[in-house]
Design a protein around this motif. Structure first.
Motif, short mmCIF file in Angstrom:
data_model
loop_
_atom_site.label_atom_id
_atom_site.label_comp_id
_atom_site.label_asym_id
_atom_site.label_seq_id
_atom_site.Cartn_x
_atom_site.Cartn_y
_atom_site.Cartn_z
N GLU A 183 40.18 42.35 29.64
CA GLU A 183 38.84 41.89 29.27
C GLU A 183 38.61 40.45 29.72
OE1 GLU A 183 38.85 42.51 25.09
OE2 GLU A 183 38.50 44.68 25.23
N THR B 265 40.02 38.81 32.25
CA THR B 265 39.85 38.71 33.71
C THR B 265 38.50 39.25 34.14
OG1 THR B 265 41.04 40.79 33.95
CG2 THR B 265 42.32 38.77 34.21
N ASP B 266 38.05 40.33 33.50
CA ASP B 266 36.74 40.88 33.84
C ASP B 266 35.62 39.91 33.45
OD1 ASP B 266 37.87 43.13 34.89
OD2 ASP B 266 37.59 44.36 33.09
N ALA B 267 35.77 39.29 32.27
CA ALA B 267 34.76 38.33 31.82
C ALA B 267 34.72 37.12 32.73
CB ALA B 267 35.05 37.91 30.38
N ASN C 61 35.57 36.99 35.78
CA ASN C 61 35.08 37.40 37.10
C ASN C 61 33.57 37.54 37.13
OD1 ASN C 61 35.89 37.95 39.74
ND2 ASN C 61 35.65 40.15 39.41
N SER C 62 32.96 37.76 35.96
CA SER C 62 31.51 37.94 35.90
C SER C 62 30.76 36.62 35.76
CB SER C 62 31.14 38.85 34.72
OG SER C 62 31.52 38.23 33.50
N LYS C 63 31.47 35.49 35.52
CA LYS C 63 30.82 34.19 35.38
C LYS C 63 30.39 33.67 36.75
CE LYS C 63 33.32 32.79 31.22
NZ LYS C 63 34.27 31.80 30.65
N LYS D 288 30.20 31.36 39.98
CA LYS D 288 31.26 30.63 40.66
C LYS D 288 31.05 29.12 40.50
CE LYS D 288 32.19 34.09 44.21
NZ LYS D 288 32.28 34.34 45.67
N PRO E 271 37.06 31.95 40.91
CA PRO E 271 37.01 32.57 39.58
C PRO E 271 38.31 33.31 39.30
CG PRO E 271 35.69 33.82 41.15
CD PRO E 271 36.09 32.53 41.82
N SER F 171 40.27 39.47 38.78
CA SER F 171 40.39 40.64 37.91
C SER F 171 41.75 41.28 38.10
CB SER F 171 39.29 41.66 38.23
OG SER F 171 39.53 42.20 39.51
#
Length: 675
Positions: A235, A237-239, A241-243, A245, A275, A278
């Protein structure tokens, strides 16, 4: 002139005016085994629509073929119990804690008076002279009118192995462990010396989950610290990655050194900020276990610290649904199987504390190398299941296998089994997480070549399974999910995949992992030619072992065994014995053993004795024309009529109860009710 694909049986054994018998549909054999009420009985049209032989035989319509082929879905096998039951505590010679409030019967004398007569289990030497049952002769033991008194000459298989029968007075072989006082009172017997010897050898089954652990699972209170930490990592790493850059600026971070161990971290290098990657990207970059999990409870086992699997040259019995139970595995071990794996279990059912699912992990000490196979589609559920297996059974499980090959719709549509072949990133997360949760217990992966025909993709990700995903062994079945069993296995493609894995291992100086192939292995010659031509470490035996469990003897001795009918019957006797020690020697256990023995015979009847063939070796997909054996027993063992399988079971388990019936899995067999 017999058509192509027909077993070349010698002319003197052929029966006249009979076409080749239809081979049961092995695609359907992989279907659901759920016993839905009302689903197992054939329709009246199906019962009347049987094939004619000789000149009267006409061509079938597509509708008729469809009605006859495939499997009988929704088969139901109810438990058969004694008409007069007895409290378990009283039956075992104890005192019931509930006393008069117990709902069960406590009248031991009345129970023994109404109890059916003892069954008699034959000794191995008796198999050579046992009479062969005749069609219509249902009462094999001839003891239907006998007195209910116990036969003190009988042998209880459970007592003979352990010195104590857990079924006590309810045992159908009670005479093997009972004595009568001068007053005529029955007393249970225990062999203390044999019990001590059995305990020292560890001859009992292992991997029984505790009641406390099962309650925690059912109430969803079982702790999963490793799986929870892994989930938080995913979770996070996914979070990240969604922020958005961040602005570029030179900073120093550590990247893993490709030449170090999977857990190692390399020298720092100067790179622009990025970032947080993931887990998918971590796997793509082959970072292995270098990223520390959030709130990790313990130090993780490095991949290099896992048990190394030295399986080259060993025989491997595939995990088999329904028929690959513990008694069958014991039988194959007696014939030379080195590696065994339990039936496929669903991760969600393990986590729900299912009694049926947890029974699949039972292991007998005779199994030298034993694994548990899991199926599922969710990362968290599979990693959690791996964690609970490691905690509850870690000392008695040698490996855990992830099923990425099951083709049936019920499994595939949930994203499990062969559906994972088209989702390699999820497959990587699952194997990687299971490896972390299992500690030093290895993870193995069972694959098919791909999902659709003409779109094989196993060669693309198989080289990644070991170094990137931490898999310790790979098994590749040489067919796609779409093919099921309709075409021969593609051993050329298996060789291509093996070469791809070995090439990467050589290029990067990686540890060698075992690779097993699978598909159409039916003889010693098949086995060793596949090993030599494809470069695999061995061939996993599946249908070949179901049809001829002695294939492991053939493989080890490099010969084709013209096994006699009496030798085959001895194997059936052993299966019945192992079934009784596993399922039980009470009435319910005897008929559970009978059911699974008939399941085994539904495959074994397909064996054509090699002494009857014009050409060797036999081929697994050849259809046999109607033939007679070299004696009456060999002819009986070749019968595809399920009523004959029940008669064979009666040679070892006594007469089948009137309330009991066996519905074959395959519609191509007879499916009349059994008496």
């Amino acid at each position: 002139m017999l058509p192509a694909g027909t077993a070349q049986v010698k002319a003197e054994f052929l029966l006249p005016l009979n076409p080749p018998t239809s081979v049961p549909d092995d695609d359907a054999a992989e279907g659901s085994t759920s016993h839905v009420r009302g689903g197992g009985a054939p329709s009246e049209d199906q019962q009347e629509d049987t094939r004619s032989t000789g000149p009267a035989r006409g061509k079938w319509t597509k509708e008729k073929k469809k009605a006859q082929s495939g499997m009988n879905k929704g088969r139901r096998f109810g438990k058969v119990r004694d008409e007069v039951d007895l409290c378990y505590r009283v039956a075992s010679g104890g005192i019931c804690d509930f006393g008069d409030k117990c709902r069960n019967n406590h009248d031991l004398a009345g129970y023994l008076a109404a109890k059916p007569p003892d069954l008699r289990f034959p000794e191995p030497e008796e198999v050579q002279s046992m009479p062969v049952p005749v069609i219509g002769q249902m009462d094999v033991d001839g003891d239907a009118e006998a007195s209910a008194a116990s036969d003190l000459k009988t042998i209880c298989p459970v007592f003979a192995e352990t010195g104590d029968c857990r079924f006590g007075f309810r045992c159908r072989y009670l005479g093997g462990h009972v004595r009568y006082t001068d007053a005529g009172v029955a007393e249970l017997v225990k062999d203390e010396e044999k019990m001590a010897y059995s305990a020292a050898l560890g001859s009992g089954e292992v991997n029984r989950i505790t009641n406390d652990a099962q309650k925690l699972l059912r109430s969803k209170k079982y702790p999963f610290p490793i799986a929870t930490a892994y989930q938080k990592e995913l979770e996070a790493t996914d979070a990240a990655n969604s922020k958005p850059k961040p602005k570029p600026s030179a900073i120093v971070i550590s990247e893993p050194d490709q030449d170090q161990d999977m857990d190692g971290v390399g020298a720092p290098v100067e790179v622009p900020p990025q970032p947080k990657p993931s887990v998918d990207e971590l796997i793509e970059k082959r970072t292995g276990d270098s990223v520390a999990p959030v709130d990790a409870p313990d130090a993780r086992t490095r991949f290099s610290e896992k048990k190394r699997l030295d399986w080259a040259g060993k025989t491997y019995l595939a995990p088999l649904t329904t028929v690959g139970n513990l008694p069958f595995r014991r039988l194959c071990v007696s014939y030379g199987a080195d590696i065994t794996c339990g039936e496929m279990g669903l991760a969600n059912s393990f986590l729900a504390g299912s009694k049926e699912e947890w029974s699949l992990v039972r292991r007998h000490p005779s199994e030298k190398t034993f694994g548990v196979q899991l199926a599922g589609s969710k990362v968290l559920s599979l990693v959690s299941t791996a964690e609970v297996l490691a905690k509850e059974c870690g000392n008695t499980i040698d490996f855990v296998d992830l099923n990425c090959g099951c083709p049936i719709d019920l499994v595939f549509k949930t994203g499990s089994g062969s559906a994972l072949l088209d989702n390699v990133n999820r497959l990587g997360k699952i194997v990687f997480g299971m490896s972390r949760a299992l500690g030093e217990i290895p993870v193995t992966v069972k694959l098919r070549t791909g999902v659709k025909d003409g779109k094989n993709n196993a060669h693309k990700f198989m080289p990644r399974l070991g170094p990137e995903f931490n898999a310790s062994c790979i098994t590749l079945h040489g067919r796609t999910r779409q093919q099921r069993y309709t075409k021969l296995a593609d051993w050329d493609y298996i060789k291509e995949c093996v070469d791809a894995v070995r090439a990467r291992e050589a290029d990067e100086d990686l540890p060698r992992i075992p690779i097993f192939g699978g598909g159409d292995c039916f003889s010693s010659q098949d086995y060793w030619s596949c090993v030599e031509q494809s470069g695999v470490d061995g061939v996993m035996a599946a249908r070949g072992a179901l049809i001829k469990p002695w294939i492991f003897t053939e493989i080890k001795e490099h010969r084709e065994w013209d096994i006699s009918a009496r030798e085959r019957l001895e194997g059936i006797r052993r299966y019945a014995e192992y079934g009784l020690t596993h399922f039980g020697t009470d009435t319910a256990g005897v008929n559970s053993t009978r059911r699974y023995l008939c399941e085994a015979l539904s495959f074994q009847y397909r064996y054509v004795p090699i002494g009857l063939l014009e050409r060797l070796p036999a081929r697994i997909n050849d259809r046999a024309p109607a033939f007679r054996g070299r004696d009456e027993l060999e002819t009986l063992l070749a019968s595809g009529d399920s009523r004959d399988w029940v008669r064979i079971s009666e040679m070892f388990l006594g007469r089948a109860p009137e309330a009991w019936s066996f519905t074959p899995k395959h519609k191509s067999n007879a499916y009349e009710s059994q008496g």
